[in-house]
Design an enzyme around this catalytic site. Structure first.
Site, PDB file in Angstrom:
ATOM      1  N   LYS A 118     -39.212  40.941  23.809  1.00  0.00           N
ATOM      2  CA  LYS A 118     -39.811  39.696  23.327  1.00  0.00           C
ATOM      3  C   LYS A 118     -41.329  39.826  23.313  1.00  0.00           C
ATOM      4  CE  LYS A 118     -35.751  38.025  22.925  1.00  0.00           C
ATOM      5  NZ  LYS A 118     -35.137  39.113  22.137  1.00  0.00           N
ATOM      6  N   GLU A 202     -45.505  30.858  28.088  1.00  0.00           N
ATOM      7  CA  GLU A 202     -45.823  30.210  26.810  1.00  0.00           C
ATOM      8  C   GLU A 202     -45.965  28.705  27.015  1.00  0.00           C
ATOM      9  OE1 GLU A 202     -43.401  32.953  23.536  1.00  0.00           O
ATOM     10  OE2 GLU A 202     -42.578  31.030  24.187  1.00  0.00           O
ATOM     11  N   HIS A 237     -27.806  27.348  25.063  1.00  0.00           N
ATOM     12  CA  HIS A 237     -28.236  28.415  24.146  1.00  0.00           C
ATOM     13  C   HIS A 237     -27.102  28.978  23.313  1.00  0.00           C
ATOM     14  CE1 HIS A 237     -32.098  28.125  25.957  1.00  0.00           C
ATOM     15  NE2 HIS A 237     -31.495  28.122  27.114  1.00  0.00           N
ATOM     16  N   ARG A 293     -28.939  41.458  13.783  1.00  0.00           N
ATOM     17  CA  ARG A 293     -27.482  41.513  13.578  1.00  0.00           C
ATOM     18  C   ARG A 293     -27.093  40.507  12.504  1.00  0.00           C
ATOM     19  NH1 ARG A 293     -28.350  37.982  17.860  1.00  0.00           N
ATOM     20  NH2 ARG A 293     -27.449  35.936  17.472  1.00  0.00           N
TER      21      ARG A 293
HETATM   22  C1  MV4 Z   1     -38.844  27.901  23.774  1.00  0.00           C
HETATM   23  C2  MV4 Z   1     -38.617  26.508  23.713  1.00  0.00           C
HETATM   24  C3  MV4 Z   1     -39.710  25.653  23.834  1.00  0.00           C
HETATM   25  N1  MV4 Z   1     -40.958  26.165  23.993  1.00  0.00           N
HETATM   26  N2  MV4 Z   1     -40.095  28.377  23.941  1.00  0.00           N
HETATM   27  C4  MV4 Z   1     -35.961  30.748  23.618  1.00  0.00           C
HETATM   28  C5  MV4 Z   1     -34.625  31.459  23.595  1.00  0.00           C
HETATM   29  C6  MV4 Z   1     -33.884  30.562  22.671  1.00  0.00           C
HETATM   30  N3  MV4 Z   1     -32.459  30.778  22.615  1.00  0.00           N
HETATM   31  C7  MV4 Z   1     -34.243  29.227  23.236  1.00  0.00           C
HETATM   32  N4  MV4 Z   1     -35.638  29.317  23.455  1.00  0.00           N
HETATM   33  C8  MV4 Z   1     -36.578  28.360  23.503  1.00  0.00           C
HETATM   34  N5  MV4 Z   1     -37.830  28.791  23.678  1.00  0.00           N
HETATM   35  C9  MV4 Z   1     -41.127  27.526  24.035  1.00  0.00           C
HETATM   36  N6  MV4 Z   1     -42.368  28.026  24.194  1.00  0.00           N
HETATM   37  C10 MV4 Z   1     -37.296  26.046  23.536  1.00  0.00           C
HETATM   38  C11 MV4 Z   1     -36.295  26.976  23.420  1.00  0.00           C
HETATM   39  C12 MV4 Z   1     -34.949  26.460  23.204  1.00  0.00           C
HETATM   40  C13 MV4 Z   1     -34.289  25.873  24.258  1.00  0.00           C
HETATM   41  C14 MV4 Z   1     -34.885  25.837  25.501  1.00  0.00           C
HETATM   42  C15 MV4 Z   1     -34.206  25.230  26.514  1.00  0.00           C
HETATM   43  C16 MV4 Z   1     -32.938  24.677  26.304  1.00  0.00           C
HETATM   44  C17 MV4 Z   1     -32.340  24.753  25.080  1.00  0.00           C
HETATM   45  C18 MV4 Z   1     -32.987  25.371  24.038  1.00  0.00           C
HETATM   46  C19 MV4 Z   1     -32.382  25.477  22.782  1.00  0.00           C
HETATM   47  C20 MV4 Z   1     -33.065  26.089  21.754  1.00  0.00           C
HETATM   48  C21 MV4 Z   1     -34.368  26.573  21.955  1.00  0.00           C
END
Ligand code: MV4
Length: 494
Positions: A118, A202, A237, A293
């Site tokens: 990442k 971040e 996720h 993928r």
């Molecule tokens: C984030 C975010 C908010 N701010 N990064 C990274 C992995 C991806 N599957 C989800 N990610 C996120 N990265 C920053 N700087 C919000 C997500 C995010 C998320 C985070 C917590 C719980 C559910 C989520 C669902 C989609 C995206």
């Protein structure tokens, strides 16, 4: 045009069948692999040849790199398609295929490896002019550096594992006092989950949208995008509902984001099918990750573009140039995908594997069902809980929602609990209907209350039926009960 004589699909379930369908249309012979538990699975029956790859645990079967390559060589396959999950983004597997003279249907192992970091991919994208999230440039050297960065970008911040994905180990920090503990926790989880404790910081966006662009790139320098998908409705996720195109996309925003997606693919020296994921927040978007993928949700992009992404993957892997330029690609209508998982949405989505006692699949105008299950099939506990993808296309978004509601009401899976009632509730939720979704949609108050009521009603209907099914009543009573059940669902006034 025959790209290959024979191809091995290193996967199972619906995606194995999906790839085999593309091969059959291209007259490519297919070789399936199966674990002891999957001996009678649909993907084994669908293939031209099938080989036992090992015991049920994935580490002994679908993740057994050497065994899979050995079967491919012995059965005379020129190529391997990894599907998604399992070895699809495993650079070592892609390299093993290449070293053994077998074409890996996907990007080069070097690109897979680079996108697996990442921090590395973020640095690459920043240099390519792709917007990235404010935060540390590279790995955190120590807590004090992290503290400085957090102060400069402002709380809340998020700690992420560089070798990570799917949100594992992410630590959201809302106050400076929690920062040091969160960094140490993030490093510990990263070390145990990925064998690499590298983390970075971040700016955290509370309720962003997850918008992604499908990319296709051949080995002769042509890179195109196949428009956007909105994938914000997720749980832990794991995406649950995806749609194409993104309901809030404008021509201007699409121009900017697709330009960034193409730039990201070129920076990564990308070939084959891939997805550039962005976080969108109040008019701004930021690179999140590049998935190397074929994605589960490739289906809805196929629906709105009319392009078969898997066939194009095979053509690209065979060295063919893309048969279309960006201006040839237009979208029509709107598509939605609901992931049908053998899980109980009323019991914290706990997995509910078991035997399918009654199965009736939906169909008709605008409906696509990609599944690996059938009447009498026993869903194993040891693999992923997704058993089918229900997709609906409409002339516009309202029609796509109407069709999805109809298809859900026609879909009967009895004997195991599924996420069908959850999807019924989402398709009737006013915020969803207005396109007002984000990554925490399912946790929102407005959703959970109405959804619970909805799902309980649905569950009650299934329960009564399910009970009769479980007591082994004769087929006639079951069929009559199912017909009543379907009639009842179809006529419900919302
Ligand atoms: C984030 C975010 C908010 N701010 N990064 C990274 C992995 C991806 N599957 C989800 N990610 C996120 N990265 C920053 N700087 C919000 C997500 C995010 C998320 C985070 C917590 C719980 C559910 C989520 C669902 C989609 C995206």
């Amino acid at each position: 045009m025959k790209y290959f004589d024979k191809l091995l699909i290193a996967n199972r379930g619906e995606i194995a069948i999906r790839v085999m369908r593309a091969c059959r249309e291209l007259r490519i012979e297919t070789v399936a692999i199966y674990s002891t538990l999957d001996k009678n699975a649909l993907h084994v029956q669908y293939a031209d040849e099938a080989f036992h790859v090992g015991e049920a645990p994935p580490s002994k079967s679908y993740l057994n790199k050497e065994r899979i390559v050995d079967i491919a060589k012995k059965s005379g396959c020129e190529a391997i398609h990894p599907g998604y999950g399992f070895l699809a983004e495993n650079a070592k597997f892609a390299k093993l295929c290449t070293d053994e003279g077998i074409i890996f249907v996907g990007p080069s192992w070097k690109t897979i490896e680079a996108m697996g970091s990442k921090i590395g991919s973020k640095k690459m994208m920043k240099e390519a002019g792709v917007p990235v999230m404010p935060g540390t440039e590279g790995a955190i050297q120590n807590e004090y550096e992290a503290e400085k960065v957090a102060d400069s970008v402002g709380y809340p911040v998020i700690i992420k594992a560089s070798a990570g994905g799917g949100g594992i180990g992410m630590q959201i920090v809302r106050d400076k006092s929690e920062l040091f503990n969160a960094i140490n926790a993030g490093m510990r989880i990263a070390e145990s989950a990925f064998g690499d404790s590298t983390v970075f910081v971040e700016k955290y966006f509370d309720k962003p949208r997850h918008i992604e662009f499908q990319i296709l790139a051949d080995e002769h320098g042509s890179t195109v995008h196949l428009y956007d998908r909105e994938c914000s409705i997720q749980r832990r996720h794991q995406k649950l509902v995806e749609e194409a195109p993104c309901p809030i996309m404008t021509d201007e925003l699409r121009e900017r984001m697709s330009g960034s997606a193409i730039a990201a693919a070129r920076a990564a020296d990308y070939t084959n099918a891939g997805t550039v994921e962005f976080l969108y927040n109040n008019g701004e978007y930021y690179f999140m990750e590049m998935n190397t993928r074929l994605q589960v949700e490739h289906t809805i992009t196929e629906f709105i573009t009319g392009i078969d992404i898997v066939k194009n993957q095979l053509a690209i892997a065979a060295g063919e140039p893309l048969q279309f330029s960006q201006s040839d690609i237009n979208i029509r209508g709107h598509a939605i995908e609901c992931r049908i998982n053998a899980e109980d949405p009323l019991n914290n989505f706990s997995a509910d594997p078991g035997k399918i006692l009654k199965y009736r699949s939906p169909g008709g105008p605008g409906i696509r069902l990609d599944s690996g299950i059938h009447m009498g099939y026993t869903i194993p506990a040891v693999y992923d809980s997704m058993i089918a993808k229900l997709c609906a296309w409409g002339y516009n978004r309202p029609e796509a929602i109407d069709r999805m509601r109809r298809a859900i009401s026609e879909y009967v899976i009895l004997g195991v609990k599924t996420t069908l009632p959850l999807h019924a509730a989402i398709m009737h939720n006013q915020h969803f209907i207005e396109g007002d979704t984000h990554t925490h949609f399912l946790q929102e108050e407005h959703f959970s209350k109405t959804a619970q009521r909805y799902m309980r009603e649905e569950e009650a209907r299934i329960q009564t039926l399910g009970l009769s099914l479980r007591h082994g009543k004769e087929v006639a009573a079951i069929t009559a009960a199912v017909n009543t059940y379907i009639a009842g669902r179809g006529s419900r006034k919302d």
